[in-house]
Design an enzyme around this catalytic site. Structure first.
Site, short mmCIF file in Angstrom:
data_model
loop_
_atom_site.label_atom_id
_atom_site.label_comp_id
_atom_site.label_asym_id
_atom_site.label_seq_id
_atom_site.Cartn_x
_atom_site.Cartn_y
_atom_site.Cartn_z
N GLY A 12 -8.78 15.31 1.44
CA GLY A 12 -9.92 14.00 2.11
C GLY A 12 -9.87 14.14 3.43
O GLY A 12 -8.97 14.41 4.16
N GLY A 14 -12.05 11.43 6.57
CA GLY A 14 -13.08 10.51 6.99
C GLY A 14 -12.96 10.00 8.42
O GLY A 14 -12.09 10.66 9.08
N SER A 15 -13.53 9.12 8.83
CA SER A 15 -13.51 8.37 10.24
C SER A 15 -11.94 8.00 10.67
O SER A 15 -11.66 8.10 11.60
CB SER A 15 -14.49 7.32 10.34
OG SER A 15 -14.26 6.28 9.30
N TYR A 16 -11.42 7.46 9.27
CA TYR A 16 -10.03 7.01 9.66
C TYR A 16 -9.05 7.99 9.82
O TYR A 16 -7.80 7.75 10.33
CB TYR A 16 -9.69 6.36 8.07
CG TYR A 16 -9.64 7.24 7.21
CD1 TYR A 16 -8.49 7.86 6.70
CD2 TYR A 16 -10.74 7.19 6.25
CE1 TYR A 16 -8.25 8.80 5.74
CE2 TYR A 16 -10.57 8.17 5.11
CZ TYR A 16 -9.29 9.02 4.81
OH TYR A 16 -9.43 9.73 3.92
N GLY A 17 -9.27 9.48 9.19
CA GLY A 17 -8.24 10.35 9.44
C GLY A 17 -8.28 11.45 8.33
O GLY A 17 -9.31 11.58 7.72
N VAL A 19 -6.30 13.14 4.75
CA VAL A 19 -5.29 13.21 3.48
C VAL A 19 -4.81 14.39 3.14
O VAL A 19 -5.93 15.17 2.81
CB VAL A 19 -5.85 12.31 2.23
CG1 VAL A 19 -4.91 12.12 1.08
CG2 VAL A 19 -6.44 10.91 2.76
N LYS A 38 -1.09 10.56 3.88
CA LYS A 38 -2.32 9.91 4.71
C LYS A 38 -2.04 9.69 6.17
O LYS A 38 -1.16 9.17 6.58
CB LYS A 38 -2.75 8.60 4.10
CG LYS A 38 -3.97 7.73 4.79
CD LYS A 38 -4.16 6.33 3.95
CE LYS A 38 -5.54 5.76 4.36
NZ LYS A 38 -5.70 4.50 3.81
N ASP A 137 -11.44 -3.81 -0.89
CA ASP A 137 -12.09 -2.61 -0.88
C ASP A 137 -11.85 -2.04 -2.11
O ASP A 137 -11.76 -0.78 -2.11
CB ASP A 137 -11.57 -1.57 0.16
CG ASP A 137 -12.81 -0.74 0.55
OD1 ASP A 137 -13.88 -0.79 0.16
OD2 ASP A 137 -12.01 0.25 1.33
#
Length: 286
Positions: A12, A14-17, A19, A38, A137
């Site tokens: 995975g 995304g903008s967060y980092g 996985v 993560k 969330d």
């Protein structure tokens, strides 16, 4: 600490980092020792974003429930502390969103399967709420499956621990699953998670979001002022009633997670699952 783990594959981003699936370097032969790493990017993070990342570690450390992804380890991935690594248990079945996406055009989930998964999600939510934790969330991308069909709720990145009678007010979450009160800037609490839970059950039965629109403003209008979504076909009145109760725009009219689990319809489903589980355990192995 980061040297203890070897990356196997990226699962995975995304903008967060990112996985990653990882394994312990000092035990490469043991295939059971696989985990999720993560990596949260924090080089451009503001103070609030850093607090959320550190809070996820803090909350995960305090939780112990069969339907919540378990915490294993955490560390700074680099010396400059620009990436925070969180190691958690691996769910080989992937996330619920991908499972539902694969079903489109190929038939819906059975009511038995829907309720088996939903009850486990509700148990995880009830546990969080009993610990005064608001997830904020809840969505199908944050629900994971093991190979044995066990459901695990994950991603507490924006969860909030509430003090007695405290309410949250931050506009945060994933729009498709956000409650009307969040968009209306009304202080919200655990019943906001229940709305999200209703959106999840609707998605499991219809294979689409409860509320959709081409523009963000239209989506917000639908959630606040629109008609309730059309109930899915092929499911019992008990399932449809659950969805309707959770997607009630009146906050106080929504059930709590405990109320949901004590509903006679849900209690009957729980009893059936327990009987099935005991039957499988008694079945002789071949």
């Amino acid at each position: 600490m980061a040297d203890r783990y070897e990356k196997i594959e990226k699962i995975g981003e995304g903008s967060y980092g990112q996985v990653w699936k990882v394994k312990l370097r000092d035990d490469p032969a043991n295939s059971k020792n696989k985990f999720v790493l993560k990596l949260i990017r924090l080089e451009k993070a503001n103070k609030k974003e850093r607090e959320y990342a550190e809070q996820e570690v803090k909350l995960l450390k305090t939780l112990s429930h069969p339907n919540i992804v378990s915490f294993k380890d955490h560390f700074w991935y680099d010396s400059k502390q620009t990436q925070l690594g969180i190691v958690m248990s691996l769910c080989e079945g992937g996330d619920l969103y991908k499972v539902l996406k694969s079903k489109k055009g190929g038939g819906k989930l059975s009511e038995h399967e829907v309720m088996q998964w939903f009850i486990q999600i509700a148990l995880a939510v009830q546990y969080l709420h009993s610990k005064n934790i608001l997830h904020r969330d809840l969505k199908t991308q944050n629900i994971f499956l093991t190979r044995s069909n066990l459901v695990k709720l994950g991603d507490l990145g924006i969860a909030r621990e509430l003090k007695e009678d405290e309410m949250a007010s931050t506009l945060i979450g994933t729009p498709y699953y956000m409650s009307p009160e969040i968009f209306q800037n009304i202080p919200y609490s655990y019943k906001s998670d229940i709305w999200s839970l209703g959106c999840i059950l609707y998605e499991m039965t219809s294979l689409k979001h409860a509320f959709t629109a081409h523009a963000f403003s239209s989506l917000v209008h639908k959630i606040i002022n629109g008609e309730p979504p059309k109930m899915p076909t092929g499911y019992s009145k008990g399932v449809c009633d659950l969805i309707s109760r959770m997607l009630n725009k009146e906050i106080d009219a929504r059930p709590s997670a405990r109320d949901i689990l004590q509903t006679p319809f849900v209690q009957e489903k729980i009893k059936k699952f327990l009987e099935d589980s005991q039957s499988k355990q008694k079945r002789p192995s071949r």
